[in-house]
Design a protein around this motif. Structure first.
Motif, PDB file in Angstrom:
ATOM      1  N   GLY A  89       0.820  -1.204   0.000  1.00  0.00           N
ATOM      2  CA  GLY A  89       0.000   0.000   0.000  1.00  0.00           C
ATOM      3  C   GLY A  89       0.852   1.251   0.000  1.00  0.00           C
ATOM      4  O   GLY A  89       2.055   1.200   0.251  1.00  0.00           O
ATOM      5  N   THR A  90       0.227   2.387  -0.294  1.00  0.00           N
ATOM      6  CA  THR A  90       0.915   3.666  -0.246  1.00  0.00           C
ATOM      7  C   THR A  90       0.155   4.625   0.656  1.00  0.00           C
ATOM      8  O   THR A  90      -1.071   4.551   0.784  1.00  0.00           O
ATOM      9  CB  THR A  90       1.073   4.291  -1.645  1.00  0.00           C
ATOM     10  OG1 THR A  90      -0.215   4.416  -2.247  1.00  0.00           O
ATOM     11  CG2 THR A  90       1.962   3.441  -2.534  1.00  0.00           C
ATOM     12  N   CYS A  91       0.879   5.532   1.272  1.00  0.00           N
ATOM     13  CA  CYS A  91       0.310   6.490   2.213  1.00  0.00           C
ATOM     14  C   CYS A  91      -0.589   7.484   1.488  1.00  0.00           C
ATOM     15  O   CYS A  91      -0.224   8.041   0.463  1.00  0.00           O
ATOM     16  CB  CYS A  91       1.431   7.232   2.926  1.00  0.00           C
ATOM     17  SG  CYS A  91       0.829   8.557   4.006  1.00  0.00           S
ATOM     18  N   ASP A  92      -1.755   7.720   2.076  1.00  0.00           N
ATOM     19  CA  ASP A  92      -2.635   8.794   1.623  1.00  0.00           C
ATOM     20  C   ASP A  92      -3.074   9.641   2.818  1.00  0.00           C
ATOM     21  O   ASP A  92      -4.039  10.383   2.737  1.00  0.00           O
ATOM     22  CB  ASP A  92      -3.835   8.226   0.865  1.00  0.00           C
ATOM     23  CG  ASP A  92      -4.352   9.191  -0.179  1.00  0.00           C
ATOM     24  OD1 ASP A  92      -3.543   9.928  -0.768  1.00  0.00           O
ATOM     25  OD2 ASP A  92      -5.578   9.219  -0.404  1.00  0.00           O
ATOM     26  N   GLY A  93      -2.381   9.473   3.945  1.00  0.00           N
ATOM     27  CA  GLY A  93      -2.652  10.237   5.157  1.00  0.00           C
ATOM     28  C   GLY A  93      -2.194   9.461   6.375  1.00  0.00           C
ATOM     29  O   GLY A  93      -2.789   8.449   6.739  1.00  0.00           O
ATOM     30  N   GLN A  94      -1.119   9.914   7.008  1.00  0.00           N
ATOM     31  CA  GLN A  94      -0.546   9.220   8.166  1.00  0.00           C
ATOM     32  C   GLN A  94      -1.526   9.189   9.338  1.00  0.00           C
ATOM     33  O   GLN A  94      -2.420  10.035   9.433  1.00  0.00           O
ATOM     34  CB  GLN A  94       0.736   9.910   8.592  1.00  0.00           C
ATOM     35  CG  GLN A  94       1.829   9.810   7.569  1.00  0.00           C
ATOM     36  CD  GLN A  94       3.109  10.486   8.037  1.00  0.00           C
ATOM     37  OE1 GLN A  94       3.194  11.019   9.130  1.00  0.00           O
ATOM     38  NE2 GLN A  94       4.128  10.446   7.187  1.00  0.00           N
ATOM     39  N   GLY A 115      -4.885   1.131  -6.170  1.00  0.00           N
ATOM     40  CA  GLY A 115      -5.144   2.560  -6.093  1.00  0.00           C
ATOM     41  C   GLY A 115      -6.426   2.942  -5.383  1.00  0.00           C
ATOM     42  O   GLY A 115      -6.753   4.128  -5.278  1.00  0.00           O
ATOM     43  N   ASN A 116      -7.183   1.963  -4.880  1.00  0.00           N
ATOM     44  CA  ASN A 116      -8.395   2.278  -4.123  1.00  0.00           C
ATOM     45  C   ASN A 116      -8.029   2.959  -2.814  1.00  0.00           C
ATOM     46  O   ASN A 116      -7.081   2.558  -2.137  1.00  0.00           O
ATOM     47  CB  ASN A 116      -9.192   0.999  -3.819  1.00  0.00           C
ATOM     48  CG  ASN A 116      -9.710   0.347  -5.066  1.00  0.00           C
ATOM     49  OD1 ASN A 116     -10.474   0.944  -5.812  1.00  0.00           O
ATOM     50  ND2 ASN A 116      -9.285  -0.885  -5.305  1.00  0.00           N
ATOM     51  N   LYS A 117      -8.796   3.977  -2.433  1.00  0.00           N
ATOM     52  CA  LYS A 117      -8.532   4.706  -1.194  1.00  0.00           C
ATOM     53  C   LYS A 117      -9.336   4.078  -0.061  1.00  0.00           C
ATOM     54  O   LYS A 117     -10.553   3.928  -0.142  1.00  0.00           O
ATOM     55  CB  LYS A 117      -8.927   6.171  -1.350  1.00  0.00           C
ATOM     56  CG  LYS A 117      -8.544   7.035  -0.169  1.00  0.00           C
ATOM     57  CD  LYS A 117      -8.881   8.484  -0.481  1.00  0.00           C
ATOM     58  CE  LYS A 117      -8.484   9.407   0.647  1.00  0.00           C
ATOM     59  NZ  LYS A 117      -8.803  10.811   0.300  1.00  0.00           N
TER      60      LYS A 117
END
Length: 125
Positions: A89-94, A115-117
């Protein structure tokens, strides 16, 4: 209110690694074998499913859509976030308090391998 939530994946095995980790951090387990071709995580009152779109087209990301998961503690939010980063996964808000959430509830946001949030929140009431 919901019976289930479904997110599309272009690579279910790649998603399995990610979702087994993040859902496991929240105490949920996939209940179907790999040959089923999808992932199913039952929860209280709702089931979360990940799989290839039934129309045979590629899975795409919806702009503005976020799927949120309940966490039992601030620490569980952090464990969820770290498990996601460690598994594709990738960070979209710590992890941290969110001003728009009740009483500055703690949340974190990730993008799954497709890419789903998604997010996890420990709601402070």
């Amino acid at each position: 209110m919901f019976t289930h939530a479904f997110l599309g994946s272009n690579d279910v095995e790649r998603s399995r690694k990610f979702y087994d980790a993040v859902m496991g951090a929240l105490g949920y387990a996939n209940v179907v074998p790999p040959e089923a071709g999808n992932l199913v995580y039952p929860g209280p009152g709702c089931t979360f499913i990940v799989g290839k779109p039934l129309d045979g087209q590629g899975a795409t990301v919806g702009n503005g859509g976020t799927l949120g998961f309940a966490a039992k503690s601030d620490e569980e939010v952090t464990a969820w976030y770290e498990a996601g980063l460690a598994n594709g996964g990738t960070c979209d808000g710590q992890p941290g308090p969110r001003e728009r959430a009740p009483n500055n509830s703690v949340g974190a946001y990730l993008r799954d391998p497709d890419g789903n949030k998604i997010c996890a929140f420990h709601m402070q009431h």
